[in-house]
Design an enzyme around this catalytic site. Structure first.
Site, PDB file in Angstrom:
ATOM      1  N   LEU A 158      31.348  57.143  59.874  1.00  0.00           N
ATOM      2  CA  LEU A 158      31.262  55.754  59.434  1.00  0.00           C
ATOM      3  C   LEU A 158      30.173  55.538  58.380  1.00  0.00           C
ATOM      4  O   LEU A 158      29.002  55.849  58.614  1.00  0.00           O
ATOM      5  CB  LEU A 158      31.010  54.846  60.632  1.00  0.00           C
ATOM      6  CG  LEU A 158      30.963  53.344  60.339  1.00  0.00           C
ATOM      7  CD1 LEU A 158      32.266  52.862  59.710  1.00  0.00           C
ATOM      8  CD2 LEU A 158      30.669  52.562  61.620  1.00  0.00           C
ATOM      9  N   HIS A 159      30.566  54.983  57.236  1.00  0.00           N
ATOM     10  CA  HIS A 159      29.616  54.705  56.162  1.00  0.00           C
ATOM     11  C   HIS A 159      30.198  53.712  55.179  1.00  0.00           C
ATOM     12  O   HIS A 159      31.406  53.600  55.009  1.00  0.00           O
ATOM     13  CB  HIS A 159      29.218  55.987  55.425  1.00  0.00           C
ATOM     14  CG  HIS A 159      30.348  56.615  54.647  1.00  0.00           C
ATOM     15  ND1 HIS A 159      31.400  57.282  55.248  1.00  0.00           N
ATOM     16  CD2 HIS A 159      30.596  56.665  53.311  1.00  0.00           C
ATOM     17  CE1 HIS A 159      32.231  57.720  54.312  1.00  0.00           C
ATOM     18  NE2 HIS A 159      31.776  57.355  53.133  1.00  0.00           N
ATOM     19  N   PHE A 160      29.315  52.983  54.527  1.00  0.00           N
ATOM     20  CA  PHE A 160      29.630  52.114  53.402  1.00  0.00           C
ATOM     21  C   PHE A 160      28.896  52.669  52.181  1.00  0.00           C
ATOM     22  O   PHE A 160      27.929  53.423  52.320  1.00  0.00           O
ATOM     23  CB  PHE A 160      29.154  50.678  53.662  1.00  0.00           C
ATOM     24  CG  PHE A 160      29.810  50.009  54.839  1.00  0.00           C
ATOM     25  CD1 PHE A 160      30.855  49.104  54.651  1.00  0.00           C
ATOM     26  CD2 PHE A 160      29.385  50.258  56.135  1.00  0.00           C
ATOM     27  CE1 PHE A 160      31.462  48.477  55.736  1.00  0.00           C
ATOM     28  CE2 PHE A 160      29.984  49.645  57.229  1.00  0.00           C
ATOM     29  CZ  PHE A 160      31.030  48.750  57.019  1.00  0.00           C
TER      30      PHE A 160
END
Length: 430
Positions: free
Chosen positions: A239-241
């Site tokens: 999970l990452h932006f």
């Protein structure tokens, strides 16, 4: 079995490190439990929304220039420090950039450093949700020198910075902001929620609110945050932006929109949605809301619906978190089916959130020199759902977000939508 091949972007200098050391203090100061738990990192605490101070307590005003600019100065100062230390794979400041002539203002960047060769690895695009795989690259394996700071909510109404904080000061699994070692623009960073929790690339309400809070706290319209789902050109299933600064408006931010009428009586949160017009990619734009959480929860509910129903998507958080663009997309699906022209494939442009928004990163000089509004339109048109399919998806997005269009009739069954989705036996090799 349908397959496509593409070269993933390297996000960390440790991405190709296959070391499996797990002892305390492995020697490279990674973000894994072996090192992070005994480390200290800079900590940025952002203000808690809606906090009411007790009588006599001093709360910093949001109008103070120092508070507005602090996250901006911290992020860029730390990022430039890492650039001076040679942690990036190339100097992004030397990449040529131009605005493509035409009414839309697409931006082209020549970034030959991003076209890096790497051993192909299997990566499915027909499944938006996939389990986390500890054996593949994840952000616990990046070096601590790549981390700029931890990003956590304060217990009160003040934003604060702690230069040297224990990593478990707020949480046993902190949110961290790290550099992208293959940057697209100045200040290109990764926001990694709960880095030690081994979360797959699956957005939820809490993680999306965190990204929205970062956009708001940055207080700078040139700072945008993007998200790519699996199947929507996310290159790491952790999970990452992503986020970076760009002073020039994106083409999508200038495109006209048409408001979708909703039943105001069933919309107490004050959220409204528009459909993008005169743009090559079909998209919805979320705005309004009585609070940042109201807007965040509505968008997050729509995104959860998309990923649970196996529809690839990209998201752009714009205007300090006040405008959110949601793009259901099908480029990887069409590529696997052989429906994308060879001319477009030869350019090796992966249409993820930045490209879809109008900032197109080109790997070859010939494509950059010959870039035109028509060629940009052709590329992005390959991303978009058909009109019929988009109308189906739009109806369910609005329903999932708790917004009820006036005179809306459910003309489609969910199983028809699923049958038209990405449930095909596709396999992508990165």
């Amino acid at each position: 079995m349908l397959t496509i091949k593409r070269v993933p972007t390297v996000l960390s200098n440790y991405q190709e490190d296959d070391s499996d050391k797990v002892s305390i203090g492995c020697g490279r100061n990674c973000l894994g439990q072996c090192c992070l738990s005994v480390s200290k990192l800079p900590l940025y605490l952002f203000r808690k929304e809606g906090y009411v101070p007790v009588q006599g307590e001093m709360v910093e005003s949001s109008e103070e220039v120092c508070e507005i600019s602090f996250l901006h100065n911290l992020l860029l100062g730390q990022w430039e420090d890492r650039m001076s230390r040679g942690l990036f794979r190339y100097d992004v400041t030397s990449c040529e950039t131009k605005i493509i002539p035409g009414k839309h203002g697409f931006i082209a960047q020549l970034n030959e450093g991003r076209h890096l060769k790497k051993r192909p690895t299997e990566f499915r695009v027909d499944q938006v949700l996939q389990p986390f795989d500890e054996n593949k690259f994840n952000f616990k394996k990046i070096g601590q020198e790549e981390v700029l700071f931890m990003f956590e909510q304060s217990a009160d109404g003040r934003s604060r910075f702690v230069p040297n904080a224990p990593t478990n000061m707020i949480s046993t699994s902190p949110n961290v902001v790290a550099i992208n070692v293959s940057p697209i623009e100045h200040g290109h960073v990764l926001l990694i929620p709960r880095v030690l929790d081994c979360l797959p690339q699956r957005v939820d309400h809490d993680s999306f609110l965190l990204a929205m809070q970062m956009a708001k706290e940055a207080a700078d319209a040139s700072f945008r945050i993007g998200y790519n789902s699996l199947g929507g050109f996310a290159t790491v299933n952790n999970l990452h932006f992503q986020a970076y600064y760009l002073a020039t408006p994106f083409a999508i931010e200038k495109a006209p929109t048409q408001r979708i009428d909703v039943d105001e009586g069933l919309n107490p949160r004050g959220i409204y949605v528009s459909q993008l017009l005169d743009y090559p990619v079909q998209a919805l734009v979320f705005e309004g809301g009585n609070t940042i959480r109201d807007l965040s929860d509505a968008v997050a509910s729509a995104l959860v619906f998309l990923q649970n129903n196996n529809i690839a998507f990209n998201v752009l958080i714009s205007n300090c978190g006040k405008r959110i663009f949601v793009f259901p997309q099908c480029f990887a699906e069409r590529q696997a089916l052989g429906e994308v022209s060879q001319e477009i494939l030869d350019a090796h442009i992966n249409p993820a959130v930045w490209e879809i928004s109008g900032h197109i990163v080109m790997k070859r000089r010939e494509d950059f020199d010959g870039a035109s509004e028509a060629s940009a339109w052709r590329l992005l048109s390959e991303v978009s759902l058909s009109e019929e399919r988009f109308q189906e998806v739009k109806a369910y997005i609005l329903e999932a977000a708790g917004l009820h269009p006036q005179h809306f009739k459910d003309e489609y069954k969910m199983n028809e939508l699923i049958q038209n989705g990405l449930h095909r036996d596709c396999l992508v090799q990165q």
